[in-house]
Structure formats: structure tokens, C-alpha cells
Design an enzyme around this catalytic site. Sequence first.
Site, PDB file in Angstrom:
ATOM      1  N   LEU A 135       1.075  -1.175  -0.101  1.00 30.59           N
ATOM      2  CA  LEU A 135      -0.216   0.081   0.206  1.00 30.59           C
ATOM      3  C   LEU A 135       1.285   1.335  -0.093  1.00 30.59           C
ATOM      4  O   LEU A 135       2.101   1.250   0.669  1.00 30.59           O
ATOM      5  CB  LEU A 135      -0.708  -0.053   1.168  1.00 30.59           C
ATOM      6  N   ASP A 136       0.441   1.996  -0.854  1.00 32.13           N
ATOM      7  CA  ASP A 136       1.244   2.978  -0.653  1.00 32.13           C
ATOM      8  C   ASP A 136       1.411   4.161   0.546  1.00 32.13           C
ATOM      9  O   ASP A 136       0.622   3.615   1.439  1.00 32.13           O
ATOM     10  CB  ASP A 136       0.141   4.654  -1.351  1.00 32.13           C
ATOM     11  N   ARG A 137       2.697   4.929   0.846  1.00 30.54           N
ATOM     12  CA  ARG A 137       2.611   5.488   2.283  1.00 30.54           C
ATOM     13  C   ARG A 137       1.139   5.517   3.251  1.00 30.54           C
ATOM     14  O   ARG A 137       1.501   5.841   4.297  1.00 30.54           O
ATOM     15  CB  ARG A 137       3.682   6.559   2.406  1.00 30.54           C
ATOM     16  N   THR A 139      -1.995   5.581   2.316  1.00 28.44           N
ATOM     17  CA  THR A 139      -3.353   4.448   1.455  1.00 28.44           C
ATOM     18  C   THR A 139      -2.872   3.895   3.532  1.00 28.44           C
ATOM     19  O   THR A 139      -2.119   2.651   3.610  1.00 28.44           O
ATOM     20  CB  THR A 139      -2.839   3.388   0.913  1.00 28.44           C
ATOM     21  N   ARG A 280      -5.942   6.465  -7.552  1.00 25.16           N
ATOM     22  CA  ARG A 280      -5.700   7.785  -7.498  1.00 25.16           C
ATOM     23  C   ARG A 280      -5.686   8.709  -8.713  1.00 25.16           C
ATOM     24  O   ARG A 280      -5.935  10.069  -8.891  1.00 25.16           O
ATOM     25  CB  ARG A 280      -4.089   8.097  -6.963  1.00 25.16           C
TER      26      ARG A 280
END
Length: 341
Positions: A135-137, A139, A280
Site C-alpha cells: 500500500l502507498d505510504r 493509504t 488515484r
Amino acid sequence: MAVLFEVTKVSFMLSISSVLFFNLKPFLLSAVAMSDPHQNQSQPTLSTDNYPVPLSPPLPSISKQIELNRAMTASSRSTLFSLSTNHILYEDEWIIAVNKPQGIYCENVLSSVPTLLNAKPSQGSEVELHLANRLDRDTSGVMVITKSHKVAAKFVKAFTEHKVKKTYIALCIGVPPKWKRVTVRSGHGRSRFGMWRVYAASDVGRSLPGGSVVRDMETAFEVVAINGKGILEDEGSSSNSSSVVVVEEKSVKEDGDVDGDESEIVVRAYPKSGRTHQIRLHCQYLGISIKGDVKYEGACEWKGATFDAHHLHAEMLSFQHPVTGACVMLRAPLPPWCTVS
């Protein structure tokens, strides 16, 4: 004779210099062009390659410093982060699923797992931990960690074959869309300056700078709520009423897209593919960028409030257990910003 020799020597050196200059000229000019990401891309380039043109906007200039500050803050928080039993969503002898907090790097979640496992007498220190998904930082939500290399390999295959189902919740800001459900199909890839961008669906398979290619990207969306008021009765119901957008040109935002007309829009996203920053990018293309997502035109400040992260949450992950074969559905509690009446 000495004079003639010197003249001949100078002429020879000039000839060598000229050859080197003209051989290196394309590379030198290319380096200069690449060093200025703000140059007018409509200017002719020395490359004869016909690269696809990205259809989503470039990185906003304001985002660079904001992202740097966020990264530094997240680095400090991540260093101090430790998992607790409150983060655990599911665990057996093969996998452990956690609810990753916003603003924490995946690697730090992974590195804190051994401490949690070692606190249990039944867990040895010989487990091989791997991230099954990332997961993105900023998220939050469901993240699965496997306890052996063999199980990790099975998860990689399941993700590659699109056998893992994922659901995300996003809080966006924009003009309320006219659709309740929509599916977006586009291309995905890195632009000339290394940023992830949306490309036309017809560009899938075409080469990009750096040797990569445009890959397919598909996400289904449904509007859950507008300004806190829910508009859907059942999750994923009436799927037949979904419209389809096949991306072939730049997006056009809804008419009346001014501050007074913008709303907070909660959407549920069902990514059919697993591309970097997929949700996104598609939210940006639809004109409803995710709140706080400054990379993709999301508002950093709105109605007197400032946001230090984007508002995206990995709500659900479902898959066939790689060992037992049982159907597993994991859900992470919704974050505080996701309130629907």
C-alpha cells in the site's frame, strides 16, 4: 619542418575534437532537455521515437515540497512504529493480515512483525516474512504478510492472475458526478520524466521512454455518499447500470467546477488491475481527485482545513487461501474520515 609538423598536429587534434563533439552532441542535448521537466514538450526533440502522449496532467509544482515534508514525517513515524494486537485482522500459521495505519511505510510494518510473533510461544523465529501486497505510504487498510516463501509465491501468482479481489474507499473533492457507477479503462505508464500517468486505452502495448510499455488499467467506481449523505442502498448492487469510459483523450471536468460547487464525495473503487497509483490516477481523470492527494491535483487545503495525507483506504481483500483453499475475506475498519449517514 617543425612548423609544418605543429600545424599538422593542431589540425589533427581539431578534427578529433570535432568528431567527438558531433558524436556526443545528441546525448548532451538530450541530457539538457531531461534536466528541465518544465520545458515546452511541444518543442521538437532529437529522438525519432514516436512515444505515446500522456492524457493526465503532469505533477503540480506545489506538490514537490509538500511530498518531501510528508515523506520526512512518515519516515520518523515509521521508525517508531510497532505492531500491536489491535492492528491484526486475521492470523493463522501461514499468513497474518493487518490494518496498516495512514502515514506508515509498508517496510516498517513488515519489520515490526517479528517482535509481535516472538511474543507468542507457539511462533518460532524461523518464519520467512514477505509482503503479499503493498500500500502507498498514506493509504491505510488491509495488508497481508506471508510467513513462508512458498506461500508468498502462491500469492504472487494469485495477484498476477487477478484472483485476488480488492475494494478501496476514497474521499474525493469535486463537482458531484452525474454517474452513480462507472468503469474506467485506460493505459498506464511512466512519462518521460518518470511520473505515473494515464494514457489512452489504444496506446496499451506501445513503448515508453526508458524501455517500459503502456499497460492496461481498469477500475470500477460507485458513489457512496455526497457531503456525508449516503446514496447507495447496497454495496455493488445494480452493476448493470454502470457506464463505461474508455480513455482516448484528455479529461474534461464537469461544468461549474468552482469552489462553491465542489463537494466531498465518498467513492468505492474496485480495481480490476493492480497498477501503481491506479485509483488515484483514475480519480484525477474523472475530475474528483482524492482529498489531500497533491500529486494528482487533490486539494491540500479546503474549507479552512489542511490535509497532511491523501484519503484512501484499502477496505477489503478476498482470496482463496493459498494452503487450505478456503475463501477468505478480510475487512479493515473504516477510518474516521469515512462517515456516511
